[in-house]
Design a protein around this motif. Sequence first.
Motif, PDB file in Angstrom:
ATOM      1  N   LEU A 122       1.570   2.966 112.727  1.00  0.00           N
ATOM      2  CA  LEU A 122       1.121   1.779 112.007  1.00  0.00           C
ATOM      3  C   LEU A 122      -0.259   1.987 111.399  1.00  0.00           C
ATOM      4  N   HIS A 123      -1.149   2.636 112.132  1.00  0.00           N
ATOM      5  CA  HIS A 123      -2.489   2.908 111.608  1.00  0.00           C
ATOM      6  C   HIS A 123      -2.415   3.829 110.396  1.00  0.00           C
ATOM      7  N   GLY A 124      -1.559   4.831 110.457  1.00  0.00           N
ATOM      8  CA  GLY A 124      -1.386   5.752 109.334  1.00  0.00           C
ATOM      9  C   GLY A 124      -0.844   5.044 108.104  1.00  0.00           C
ATOM     10  N   GLU A 125       0.088   4.119 108.298  1.00  0.00           N
ATOM     11  CA  GLU A 125       0.631   3.376 107.166  1.00  0.00           C
ATOM     12  C   GLU A 125      -0.420   2.445 106.568  1.00  0.00           C
ATOM     13  N   GLN A 126      -1.231   1.812 107.415  1.00  0.00           N
ATOM     14  CA  GLN A 126      -2.306   0.949 106.907  1.00  0.00           C
ATOM     15  C   GLN A 126      -3.302   1.765 106.095  1.00  0.00           C
ATOM     16  N   ARG A 127      -3.647   2.942 106.601  1.00  0.00           N
ATOM     17  CA  ARG A 127      -4.592   3.809 105.896  1.00  0.00           C
ATOM     18  C   ARG A 127      -4.019   4.255 104.561  1.00  0.00           C
ATOM     19  N   ALA A 128      -2.740   4.596 104.532  1.00  0.00           N
ATOM     20  CA  ALA A 128      -2.094   5.029 103.286  1.00  0.00           C
ATOM     21  C   ALA A 128      -2.084   3.889 102.262  1.00  0.00           C
ATOM     22  N   ARG A 129      -1.792   2.660 102.709  1.00  0.00           N
ATOM     23  CA  ARG A 129      -1.817   1.511 101.789  1.00  0.00           C
ATOM     24  C   ARG A 129      -3.222   1.291 101.237  1.00  0.00           C
ATOM     25  N   PHE A 130      -4.230   1.428 102.086  1.00  0.00           N
ATOM     26  CA  PHE A 130      -5.616   1.251 101.660  1.00  0.00           C
ATOM     27  C   PHE A 130      -5.996   2.310 100.625  1.00  0.00           C
TER      28      PHE A 130
END
Length: 63
Positions: free
Chosen positions: A38-46
């Motif tokens: 989830l953290h990786g996906e949030q970072r990718a969206r950012f």
Amino acid sequence: MAMNLRLTDEDTEALRAYAAEHNTSMQQAAVDGIRQMLHGEQRARFIRHILDEDRELLHRLAQ
């Protein structure tokens, strides 16, 4: 909230081995893996947002 997680035999064994190698429980290893995903996906969206919003600025800075 309680949750049941159904894994294949192969995934269960991989999780068991990972947990043993890292001296943690299978539950904690699964929770940690979910949080990392989830953290990786949030970072990718950012990052995608920054690239979209500041495309022109980034292009000028790259020159």
